[in-house]
Design a protein around this motif. Sequence first.
Motif, PDB file in Angstrom:
ATOM      1  N   UNK A   5     -10.079   6.621   5.662  1.00 34.43           N
ATOM      2  CA  UNK A   5      -9.719   5.755   6.778  1.00 34.43           C
ATOM      3  C   UNK A   5      -8.238   5.996   7.086  1.00 34.43           C
ATOM      4  N   UNK A   6      -7.930   6.279   8.346  1.00 34.37           N
ATOM      5  CA  UNK A   6      -6.550   6.505   8.762  1.00 34.37           C
ATOM      6  C   UNK A   6      -5.910   5.147   9.056  1.00 34.37           C
ATOM      7  N   UNK A   7      -4.871   4.814   8.299  1.00 31.85           N
ATOM      8  CA  UNK A   7      -4.176   3.544   8.481  1.00 31.85           C
ATOM      9  C   UNK A   7      -2.964   3.671   9.384  1.00 31.85           C
ATOM     10  N   UNK A   8      -2.269   4.804   9.283  1.00 37.19           N
ATOM     11  CA  UNK A   8      -1.060   5.010  10.072  1.00 37.19           C
ATOM     12  C   UNK A   8      -1.076   6.389  10.708  1.00 37.19           C
ATOM     13  N   UNK A   9      -0.680   6.423  11.970  1.00 37.75           N
ATOM     14  CA  UNK A   9      -0.548   7.671  12.710  1.00 37.75           C
ATOM     15  C   UNK A   9       0.925   7.785  13.092  1.00 37.75           C
ATOM     16  N   UNK A  10       1.638   8.703  12.463  1.00 39.43           N
ATOM     17  CA  UNK A  10       3.064   8.895  12.706  1.00 39.43           C
ATOM     18  C   UNK A  10       3.238  10.075  13.642  1.00 39.43           C
ATOM     19  N   UNK A  11       3.853   9.830  14.794  1.00 40.04           N
ATOM     20  CA  UNK A  11       4.019  10.862  15.810  1.00 40.04           C
ATOM     21  C   UNK A  11       5.469  10.908  16.279  1.00 40.04           C
TER      22      UNK A  11
ATOM     23  N   UNK B 212       0.834  -1.191   0.000  1.00 40.76           N
ATOM     24  CA  UNK B 212       0.000   0.000   0.000  1.00 40.76           C
ATOM     25  C   UNK B 212       0.872   1.245   0.000  1.00 40.76           C
ATOM     26  N   UNK B 213       0.485   2.216  -0.801  1.00 39.86           N
ATOM     27  CA  UNK B 213       1.114   3.521  -0.798  1.00 39.86           C
ATOM     28  C   UNK B 213       0.217   4.425   0.035  1.00 39.86           C
ATOM     29  N   UNK B 214       0.762   4.952   1.100  1.00 33.97           N
ATOM     30  CA  UNK B 214      -0.005   5.773   2.028  1.00 33.97           C
ATOM     31  C   UNK B 214       0.314   7.248   1.804  1.00 33.97           C
ATOM     32  N   UNK B 215      -0.701   8.044   1.580  1.00 35.78           N
ATOM     33  CA  UNK B 215      -0.523   9.484   1.414  1.00 35.78           C
ATOM     34  C   UNK B 215      -0.941  10.202   2.679  1.00 35.78           C
ATOM     35  N   UNK B 216      -0.257  11.293   2.964  1.00 36.12           N
ATOM     36  CA  UNK B 216      -0.597  12.093   4.140  1.00 36.12           C
ATOM     37  C   UNK B 216      -1.960  12.754   3.927  1.00 36.12           C
ATOM     38  N   UNK B 217      -2.792  12.719   4.972  1.00 33.74           N
ATOM     39  CA  UNK B 217      -4.074  13.425   4.934  1.00 33.74           C
ATOM     40  C   UNK B 217      -4.053  14.631   5.863  1.00 33.74           C
TER      41      UNK B 217
ATOM     42  N   UNK C 101      11.373  18.095  13.152  1.00 30.53           N
ATOM     43  CA  UNK C 101      10.407  17.117  13.638  1.00 30.53           C
ATOM     44  C   UNK C 101       9.250  17.033  12.644  1.00 30.53           C
ATOM     45  N   UNK C 102       8.463  15.971  12.773  1.00 28.14           N
ATOM     46  CA  UNK C 102       7.292  15.827  11.910  1.00 28.14           C
ATOM     47  C   UNK C 102       6.270  14.935  12.581  1.00 28.14           C
ATOM     48  N   UNK C 103       5.049  15.058  12.095  1.00 29.90           N
ATOM     49  CA  UNK C 103       3.965  14.157  12.468  1.00 29.90           C
ATOM     50  C   UNK C 103       2.945  14.217  11.347  1.00 29.90           C
ATOM     51  N   UNK C 104       2.373  13.062  11.025  1.00 27.79           N
ATOM     52  CA  UNK C 104       1.305  13.052  10.024  1.00 27.79           C
ATOM     53  C   UNK C 104       0.503  11.764  10.111  1.00 27.79           C
ATOM     54  N   UNK C 105      -0.669  11.806   9.501  1.00 29.65           N
ATOM     55  CA  UNK C 105      -1.573  10.660   9.444  1.00 29.65           C
ATOM     56  C   UNK C 105      -1.752  10.300   7.978  1.00 29.65           C
ATOM     57  N   UNK C 106      -1.900   8.985   7.701  1.00 30.95           N
ATOM     58  CA  UNK C 106      -1.985   8.551   6.309  1.00 30.95           C
ATOM     59  C   UNK C 106      -3.233   7.717   6.031  1.00 30.95           C
ATOM     60  N   UNK C 107      -3.541   7.679   4.739  1.00 30.08           N
ATOM     61  CA  UNK C 107      -4.612   6.820   4.238  1.00 30.08           C
ATOM     62  C   UNK C 107      -4.188   6.308   2.876  1.00 30.08           C
ATOM     63  N   UNK C 108      -4.651   5.107   2.520  1.00 27.96           N
ATOM     64  CA  UNK C 108      -4.380   4.596   1.181  1.00 27.96           C
ATOM     65  C   UNK C 108      -5.422   5.095   0.179  1.00 27.96           C
ATOM     66  N   UNK C 109      -6.400   5.845   0.670  1.00 26.96           N
ATOM     67  CA  UNK C 109      -7.420   6.444  -0.184  1.00 26.96           C
ATOM     68  C   UNK C 109      -7.718   7.858   0.325  1.00 26.96           C
TER      69      UNK C 109
END
Length: 181
Positions: free
Chosen positions: A164-170, A125-130, A149-157
């Motif tokens: 739908x949030x698949x990954x939460x990067x903190x 899956x390619x996850x894009x930042x939302x 620093x960075x933080x972002x949330x991703x979705x494959x759609x």
Amino acid sequence: MKLLKLAGLSLLACALHSCSDDDSSSTGGTNNEPQYAMTVKINGTLYNMTAPLGGNNASQGGFSEYPDETHIHLQGWPVNLGIGAMEISLYLDRNNLIPGTYPIETDSSPDATFDADLIDNTNDEFESAVSGTITITEVDTTAKKIKGTFQFRTSDDPWVASPVINYDLTEGTFNYDYDQE
């Protein structure tokens, strides 16, 4: 020739095995510099990351739709997951390399100032930042170093109304050299 290839693969395996996957500290480099190019918690699990070829050099050579002339590409691979299992990419606009916090643009266009994505090759899956931010804390344009620093949330759609949030990067950090030969 076969022996040479086997020796090269053995050296690579030894080098990768010697990388620590101890998540207790991200320091330990020289002069109190972070040991890893990038660290991040993904869905609560801490990952220490290195640039694709090891060390902390930013990527070059057209790896993305963001050309080297306009963006700096910071790639991170988790040291404990194996080569290419997962990849985080941050794209920083060269015209905005000043300390500050910047929103991650979610349209993935070459005109974007700051963008981020995650590729999880374990599920193809390619996850894009939302949503998210990139904070530049230090820039040395003479030595060509950048930290932040960075933080972002991703979705494959990400283009649907309620993705739908698949990954939460903190708690992400980065410490890279850029434009190095």
